[in-house]
Design an enzyme around this catalytic site. Structure first.
Site, mmCIF file in Angstrom:
data_model
loop_
_atom_site.group_PDB
_atom_site.id
_atom_site.type_symbol
_atom_site.label_atom_id
_atom_site.label_comp_id
_atom_site.label_asym_id
_atom_site.label_seq_id
_atom_site.Cartn_x
_atom_site.Cartn_y
_atom_site.Cartn_z
ATOM 1 N N CYS A 1 1.397 9.079 -4.157
ATOM 2 C CA CYS A 1 1.061 7.898 -4.969
ATOM 3 C C CYS A 1 -0.094 8.140 -5.939
ATOM 4 O O CYS A 1 -0.065 7.627 -7.057
ATOM 5 C CB CYS A 1 0.768 6.704 -4.064
ATOM 6 S SG CYS A 1 2.155 6.318 -2.997
ATOM 7 N N ASN B 1 6.369 -0.601 -3.879
ATOM 8 C CA ASN B 1 5.532 0.583 -4.096
ATOM 9 C C ASN B 1 6.344 1.625 -4.875
ATOM 10 O O ASN B 1 7.320 2.155 -4.352
ATOM 11 C CB ASN B 1 5.093 1.120 -2.723
ATOM 12 C CG ASN B 1 4.245 2.377 -2.813
ATOM 13 O OD1 ASN B 1 4.178 3.026 -3.847
ATOM 14 N ND2 ASN B 1 3.619 2.733 -1.715
ATOM 15 N N HIS C 1 -3.347 0.962 -7.191
ATOM 16 C CA HIS C 1 -1.991 1.339 -6.785
ATOM 17 C C HIS C 1 -1.360 0.172 -6.035
ATOM 18 O O HIS C 1 -1.987 -0.417 -5.143
ATOM 19 C CB HIS C 1 -2.059 2.592 -5.908
ATOM 20 C CG HIS C 1 -0.763 2.908 -5.227
ATOM 21 N ND1 HIS C 1 0.430 2.923 -5.911
ATOM 22 C CD2 HIS C 1 -0.477 3.207 -3.926
ATOM 23 C CE1 HIS C 1 1.397 3.224 -5.059
ATOM 24 N NE2 HIS C 1 0.881 3.397 -3.855
HETATM 25 N N1 ACO Z 1 10.732 -6.682 9.441
HETATM 26 C C1 ACO Z 1 10.421 -7.284 10.599
HETATM 27 N N2 ACO Z 1 9.631 -6.719 11.531
HETATM 28 C C2 ACO Z 1 9.138 -5.499 11.246
HETATM 29 C C3 ACO Z 1 9.409 -4.820 10.040
HETATM 30 C C4 ACO Z 1 10.265 -5.463 9.127
HETATM 31 N N3 ACO Z 1 10.595 -4.920 7.933
HETATM 32 N N4 ACO Z 1 8.769 -3.640 10.047
HETATM 33 C C5 ACO Z 1 8.093 -3.551 11.208
HETATM 34 N N5 ACO Z 1 8.308 -4.690 11.942
HETATM 35 C C6 ACO Z 1 7.786 -5.041 13.244
HETATM 36 C C7 ACO Z 1 7.403 -3.821 14.066
HETATM 37 O O1 ACO Z 1 8.510 -3.307 14.753
HETATM 38 C C8 ACO Z 1 6.358 -4.413 14.997
HETATM 39 O O2 ACO Z 1 7.030 -5.083 16.045
HETATM 40 P P1 ACO Z 1 6.458 -5.039 17.558
HETATM 41 O O3 ACO Z 1 5.116 -5.696 17.472
HETATM 42 O O4 ACO Z 1 7.475 -5.790 18.318
HETATM 43 O O5 ACO Z 1 6.362 -3.583 17.883
HETATM 44 C C9 ACO Z 1 5.666 -5.476 14.156
HETATM 45 O O6 ACO Z 1 6.573 -5.779 13.069
HETATM 46 C C10 ACO Z 1 4.350 -5.013 13.584
HETATM 47 O O7 ACO Z 1 4.533 -3.722 13.007
HETATM 48 P P2 ACO Z 1 3.366 -2.968 12.263
HETATM 49 O O8 ACO Z 1 3.893 -1.687 11.720
HETATM 50 O O9 ACO Z 1 2.181 -2.910 13.141
HETATM 51 O O10 ACO Z 1 3.091 -4.015 11.071
HETATM 52 P P3 ACO Z 1 1.928 -4.059 10.039
HETATM 53 O O11 ACO Z 1 1.311 -5.381 10.055
HETATM 54 O O12 ACO Z 1 1.031 -2.860 10.137
HETATM 55 O O13 ACO Z 1 2.701 -3.948 8.650
HETATM 56 C C11 ACO Z 1 3.185 -2.304 6.960
HETATM 57 C C12 ACO Z 1 3.487 -2.806 8.369
HETATM 58 C C13 ACO Z 1 3.611 -3.390 5.978
HETATM 59 C C14 ACO Z 1 4.006 -1.041 6.704
HETATM 60 C C15 ACO Z 1 1.671 -2.038 6.790
HETATM 61 O O14 ACO Z 1 1.211 -1.281 7.887
HETATM 62 C C16 ACO Z 1 1.339 -1.313 5.515
HETATM 63 O O15 ACO Z 1 1.511 -1.821 4.424
HETATM 64 N N6 ACO Z 1 0.773 -0.099 5.614
HETATM 65 C C17 ACO Z 1 0.351 0.649 4.430
HETATM 66 C C18 ACO Z 1 1.514 1.309 3.762
HETATM 67 C C19 ACO Z 1 1.061 1.930 2.448
HETATM 68 O O16 ACO Z 1 0.270 1.340 1.756
HETATM 69 N N7 ACO Z 1 1.514 3.100 2.080
HETATM 70 C C20 ACO Z 1 1.008 3.655 0.822
HETATM 71 C C21 ACO Z 1 1.210 5.038 0.665
HETATM 72 S S1 ACO Z 1 2.879 5.422 0.366
HETATM 73 C C22 ACO Z 1 2.895 7.056 -0.217
HETATM 74 O O17 ACO Z 1 1.916 7.684 -0.421
HETATM 75 C C23 ACO Z 1 4.261 7.680 -0.404
#
Ligand code: ACO
Length: 326
Positions: free
Chosen positions: A114, A283, A253
């Site tokens: 990114c 993203n 970003h």
């Molecule tokens: N729909 C419904 N539920 C979901 C989904 C979905 N799409 N995805 C995950 N869940 C569930 C999980 O299974 C979990 O369930 P559980 O509690 O029963 O185990 C629950 O939701 C919470 O999951 P987390 O992964 O802990 O959710 P979080 O609040 O952390 O959100 C997210 C996930 C959106 C991916 C967040 O962590 C995030 O944005 N992280 C940063 C990502 C990023 O910015 N990447 C940038 C770099 S990309 C690059 O360089 C290529």
């Protein structure tokens, strides 16, 4: 001399994939995705007419038109891409041919996930500052959907495809390029995608999954909301500017609206100075910053003389920021 951005262009694929479309193929919902990420929809390339190389060309042509220059004036093309459709030739050479740039134009690609656009921008500026280029094209283009595992609901819902480009021209009235680039390879496991073209490993268990984006979402989130505000503060101290008074817009970003909101809060700056288009595109990795710049310009919100902080973060882990005058 340092370069000034004199033209901006973008291309996003025609197909729109909404959160409701994802809810038809995955156990997810519009509510979950919107609340956790701010994303409502993203654009998916058709992979035939819309590839990283073709989208890079489309964005480059728009940036050149916006700059009002002759493509023959361009003496450097750098494309940032982590999801290329071509291993060779470099995409920058494809851009060179398609826009009709001259033969003695330096062309190469950079890969830095990114933050790739900022890495490419700083590379271009270094060429200009060392007197090795006068007019450069700097492009971020990505087809993230080629690398998404559409069974991994925590990751695939985040990404979209597209390209953005800027023309940077040497300007004697421009201040020196001001930036910080940081990386921490010890946290590389947080975000990975192995190259698929390793025939000796094709029978290895889990290899197919490993060749798609794998992300420890929570770890990346914690990293971003800790390091990005710290980086921006350090940038302001290094270059002696006031975050409140001396910055018109913070162009971050577009990975997650909650990351942008947390950054604004930690810096104590109003969220209105942090424009977002993540709701429309998700993203788009290295293309997210130039696409946002292009939209802001089209909307009349980006004016000459404005002071901008650009900041990005992602796989590596790597995080970069610049302080520029538009
Ligand atoms: N729909 C419904 N539920 C979901 C989904 C979905 N799409 N995805 C995950 N869940 C569930 C999980 O299974 C979990 O369930 P559980 O509690 O029963 O185990 C629950 O939701 C919470 O999951 P987390 O992964 O802990 O959710 P979080 O609040 O952390 O959100 C997210 C996930 C959106 C991916 C967040 O962590 C995030 O944005 N992280 C940063 C990502 C990023 O910015 N990447 C940038 C770099 S990309 C690059 O360089 C290529």
């Amino acid at each position: 001399m340092t370069g000034r951005i004199i033209g901006i262009g973008a291309y996003v694929p025609k197909k729109v994939m909404t959160n409701d479309d994802f809810a038809k193929i995955l156990d997810t919902s519009d509510e979950w995705i919107t609340e956790r990420t701010g994303i409502k929809e993203r654009h998916f390339a058709d992979h035939i007419t819309e590839k990283p190389s073709t989208m890079a060309v489309a964005a480059a042509k728009k940036a050149i038109e916006d700059a009002g220059i002759d493509p023959k004036d361009i003496d450097l093309i750098v494309v940032a891409c982590t999801t290329p459709d071509l291993v060779i030739p470099t995409m920058s050479c494809v851009v060179q041919k398609e826009i009709g740039a001259k033969e003695d134009c330096g062309c190469f690609d950079v890969s830095s996930a990114c933050p790739g656009f900022i890495a490419a921008y700083n590379t271009v500026q270094s060429f200009i500052e060392s007197g090795n280029a006068k007019t450069a094209l700097c492009i971020g283009s990505e087809c993230n959907t080629n690398f998404c595992n559409f069974e991994d609901r925590g990751t695939c819902i985040l990404f979209g495809d597209g390209a953005g480009a800027v023309v940077v021209r040497a300007d004697e009235n421009c201040k020196r390029n001001e930036f910080i680039m940081r990386s921490d390879g010890s946290r590389a496991d947080c975000l990975t995608c192995e190259a698929a073209r390793q025939p000796d490993r094709w029978d290895e268990e889990g290899f197919k999954e490993a060749t798609s984006f794998y992300m420890q979402g929570r770890e990346v989130f914690k990293f971003a909301v800790t390091e990005v505000p710290r980086l921006i503060k350090d940038l302001s101290e290094k270059y002696n500017f006031d975050l409140e008074k001396d910055v018109d817009l913070f162009i971050l970003h577009q990975a997650n609206s909650r990351i942008i909101e947390a950054t604004a809060k930690k810096l104590g700056i109003g969220i209105e100075k942090f424009p977002m288009n993540i709701m429309k595109y998700g993203n788009i990795s290295s293309a997210s910053i130039p696409i946002l710049l292009s939209e802001l310009k089209a909307e009349g919100k980006l004016k000459p003389g404005m002071k901008l902080v650009l900041a990005s973060f992602g796989a590596g882990l790597t995080w970069n920021a610049n302080y520029i005058t538009y």
